[in-house]
Motif scaffolding. Structure first.
Motif, PDB file in Angstrom:
ATOM      1  N   UNK A   1       0.857  -1.140  -0.046  1.00  9.88           N
ATOM      2  CA  UNK A   1      -0.225   0.066  -0.030  1.00  9.88           C
ATOM      3  C   UNK A   1       0.890   1.210   0.131  1.00  9.88           C
ATOM      4  N   UNK A   2       1.977   1.102  -0.574  1.00 11.09           N
ATOM      5  CA  UNK A   2       3.018   2.189  -0.570  1.00 11.09           C
ATOM      6  C   UNK A   2       2.252   3.609  -1.193  1.00 11.09           C
ATOM      7  N   UNK A   3       2.687   4.674  -0.727  1.00 16.22           N
ATOM      8  CA  UNK A   3       1.892   5.796  -1.129  1.00 16.22           C
ATOM      9  C   UNK A   3       2.176   6.231  -2.483  1.00 16.22           C
ATOM     10  N   UNK A   4       1.494   6.644  -3.278  1.00 16.33           N
ATOM     11  CA  UNK A   4       1.604   7.008  -4.699  1.00 16.33           C
ATOM     12  C   UNK A   4       2.065   8.425  -4.910  1.00 16.33           C
ATOM     13  N   UNK A   5       3.035   8.687  -5.368  1.00 15.60           N
ATOM     14  CA  UNK A   5       4.003   9.728  -5.481  1.00 15.60           C
ATOM     15  C   UNK A   5       3.804  10.501  -6.898  1.00 15.60           C
ATOM     16  N   UNK A   6       3.283   9.443  -7.814  1.00 14.94           N
ATOM     17  CA  UNK A   6       3.508   9.917  -9.123  1.00 14.94           C
ATOM     18  C   UNK A   6       2.124  10.870  -9.386  1.00 14.94           C
ATOM     19  N   UNK A   7       2.521  12.115  -9.835  1.00 12.82           N
ATOM     20  CA  UNK A   7       1.564  13.196 -10.082  1.00 12.82           C
ATOM     21  C   UNK A   7       1.662  13.504 -11.611  1.00 12.82           C
ATOM     22  N   UNK A   8       0.416  13.563 -12.254  1.00 11.10           N
ATOM     23  CA  UNK A   8       0.181  13.849 -13.708  1.00 11.10           C
ATOM     24  C   UNK A   8       0.847  15.100 -14.109  1.00 11.10           C
ATOM     25  N   UNK A   9       1.537  15.282 -15.045  1.00  8.22           N
ATOM     26  CA  UNK A   9       1.894  16.523 -15.419  1.00  8.22           C
ATOM     27  C   UNK A   9       1.614  17.040 -16.668  1.00  8.22           C
ATOM     28  N   UNK A  10       1.303  16.084 -17.443  1.00  7.35           N
ATOM     29  CA  UNK A  10       0.702  16.343 -18.868  1.00  7.35           C
ATOM     30  C   UNK A  10      -0.856  16.039 -19.047  1.00  7.35           C
ATOM     31  N   UNK A  11      -1.631  17.099 -18.801  1.00  7.24           N
ATOM     32  CA  UNK A  11      -2.782  16.716 -18.902  1.00  7.24           C
ATOM     33  C   UNK A  11      -3.496  17.284 -20.130  1.00  7.24           C
ATOM     34  N   UNK A  12      -4.376  16.505 -20.748  1.00  6.47           N
ATOM     35  CA  UNK A  12      -4.766  17.269 -22.114  1.00  6.47           C
ATOM     36  C   UNK A  12      -6.203  17.827 -21.919  1.00  6.47           C
ATOM     37  N   UNK A  13      -6.268  19.269 -21.940  1.00 10.62           N
ATOM     38  CA  UNK A  13      -7.545  19.910 -21.709  1.00 10.62           C
ATOM     39  C   UNK A  13      -7.648  20.978 -22.603  1.00 10.62           C
ATOM     40  N   UNK A  14      -7.456  20.521 -24.008  1.00  4.03           N
ATOM     41  CA  UNK A  14      -7.459  21.436 -25.089  1.00  4.03           C
ATOM     42  C   UNK A  14      -8.690  22.409 -25.158  1.00  4.03           C
ATOM     43  N   UNK A  15      -9.767  21.689 -24.360  1.00  5.73           N
ATOM     44  CA  UNK A  15     -11.114  22.425 -24.703  1.00  5.73           C
ATOM     45  C   UNK A  15     -11.355  23.131 -23.498  1.00  5.73           C
ATOM     46  N   UNK A  16     -10.780  23.413 -22.460  1.00  9.94           N
ATOM     47  CA  UNK A  16     -10.768  24.026 -21.196  1.00  9.94           C
ATOM     48  C   UNK A  16     -10.153  25.418 -21.478  1.00  9.94           C
ATOM     49  N   UNK A  17     -10.891  26.486 -20.973  1.00 12.97           N
ATOM     50  CA  UNK A  17     -10.349  27.658 -20.738  1.00 12.97           C
ATOM     51  C   UNK A  17      -9.560  27.819 -19.674  1.00 12.97           C
ATOM     52  N   UNK A  18      -8.480  28.714 -19.952  1.00 11.37           N
ATOM     53  CA  UNK A  18      -7.307  29.011 -18.909  1.00 11.37           C
ATOM     54  C   UNK A  18      -8.193  29.603 -17.629  1.00 11.37           C
ATOM     55  N   UNK A  19      -9.004  30.544 -17.711  1.00  9.39           N
ATOM     56  CA  UNK A  19      -9.912  31.298 -16.678  1.00  9.39           C
ATOM     57  C   UNK A  19     -10.734  29.884 -15.981  1.00  9.39           C
ATOM     58  N   UNK A  20     -11.089  29.077 -16.643  1.00 13.27           N
ATOM     59  CA  UNK A  20     -11.689  27.994 -16.032  1.00 13.27           C
ATOM     60  C   UNK A  20     -10.891  27.041 -15.146  1.00 13.27           C
ATOM     61  N   UNK A  21      -9.805  26.629 -15.555  1.00 12.56           N
ATOM     62  CA  UNK A  21      -8.653  26.227 -14.551  1.00 12.56           C
ATOM     63  C   UNK A  21      -8.396  26.717 -13.447  1.00 12.56           C
ATOM     64  N   UNK A  22      -8.099  28.232 -13.648  1.00 14.08           N
ATOM     65  CA  UNK A  22      -7.701  29.151 -12.491  1.00 14.08           C
ATOM     66  C   UNK A  22      -9.132  29.013 -11.563  1.00 14.08           C
ATOM     67  N   UNK A  23     -10.227  29.391 -12.138  1.00 16.96           N
ATOM     68  CA  UNK A  23     -11.343  29.319 -11.128  1.00 16.96           C
ATOM     69  C   UNK A  23     -11.578  27.947 -10.608  1.00 16.96           C
ATOM     70  N   UNK A  24     -11.298  26.847 -11.083  1.00 14.39           N
ATOM     71  CA  UNK A  24     -11.477  25.589 -10.577  1.00 14.39           C
ATOM     72  C   UNK A  24     -10.721  25.462  -9.437  1.00 14.39           C
ATOM     73  N   UNK A  25      -9.328  25.876  -9.543  1.00 14.67           N
ATOM     74  CA  UNK A  25      -8.329  25.515  -8.598  1.00 14.67           C
ATOM     75  C   UNK A  25      -8.783  26.622  -7.304  1.00 14.67           C
ATOM     76  N   UNK A  26      -9.154  27.866  -7.603  1.00 11.45           N
ATOM     77  CA  UNK A  26      -9.432  28.879  -6.393  1.00 11.45           C
ATOM     78  C   UNK A  26     -10.497  27.962  -5.633  1.00 11.45           C
ATOM     79  N   UNK A  27     -11.614  27.636  -6.505  1.00 10.54           N
ATOM     80  CA  UNK A  27     -12.857  26.924  -5.523  1.00 10.54           C
ATOM     81  C   UNK A  27     -12.474  25.605  -4.858  1.00 10.54           C
ATOM     82  N   UNK A  28     -11.600  24.947  -5.529  1.00 14.56           N
ATOM     83  CA  UNK A  28     -11.102  23.865  -4.773  1.00 14.56           C
ATOM     84  C   UNK A  28     -10.380  24.200  -3.557  1.00 14.56           C
TER      85      UNK A  28
END
Length: 205
Positions: free
Chosen positions: A141-168
């Protein structure tokens, strides 16, 4: 008791996800450390869960592995620490990092977590010290340390990403001002909301 889910990841809207198992969609709240470890939407995912039944709600919390779930269950036994604060702690640091803080009496790092004042941090150190005395991470049950770095979100707006991060971050207990400032300090146009959240949390600790 729902202890484990395996199915198709339908949505990721940190700190919540929607996973479909045999035609049933489960809404699950997860710490950011576990969300980082998930695959992409429409891929299969496996979660270890903790089910809470209250008078006004039934809540399902999910974790990438048994280690994080075990620590969460220990955390919510501490006086004054509920599921929301437990998730905030595990979003700000991995299970092994928290254990290290307890072992080394690192009060300074723990009080930086939203919702954790000095008294709560001191209580965490005192009560968790005994509970973690024999703590060990099972290799299976070793801790998972691999984090995704290349996420394909071509259809997402940058402002949405920033807003989603702030809301989270606000959902995890940070104030709107703290969330805005943290995300702004790490913002890069090509980063996904998950990357922004991860970098903002690191910047605040």
């Amino acid at each position: 008791m729902i202890g484990r889910l395996r199915g198709i990841l339908i949505e990721k809207m940190a700190p919540e996800i929607l996973i479909e198992c045999h035609g049933v969609g489960y809404e699950v709240t997860m710490p950011m450390t576990s969300i980082y470890a998930l695959g992409e939407v429409n891929q299969e995912a496996t979660l270890y869960t903790h089910f809470v039944v209250r008078e006004d709600a039934q809540l399902l919390y999910g974790f990438a592995n048994k280690v994080e779930r075990r620590l969460f269950r220990l955390l919510i036994k501490v006086n004054g620490v509920g599921p929301k604060l437990g998730l905030a702690i595990l979003s700000g640091m991995s299970a092994d990092q928290f254990v290290s803080c307890v072992i080394h009496d690192d009060l300074t790092t723990i009080v930086k977590i939203p919702g954790v004042g000095k008294k709560t941090a001191e209580r965490l150190l005192i009560e968790m010290r005994d509970r973690l005395k024999d703590w060990q991470t099972d290799s299976s049950d070793a801790l998972v340390r691999m984090m995704p770095t290349d996420v394909n979100q071509a259809n997402a707006f940058v402002s949405d990403n920033r807003g989603d991060a702030i809301n989270a971050l606000v959902s995890l207990g940070y104030s709107q001002q703290q969330a805005d400032k943290a995300v702004k300090s790490v913002f890069e146009a090509d980063k996904s909301s998950e990357d922004l959240i991860r970098n903002a949390l690191k910047a605040m600790l």
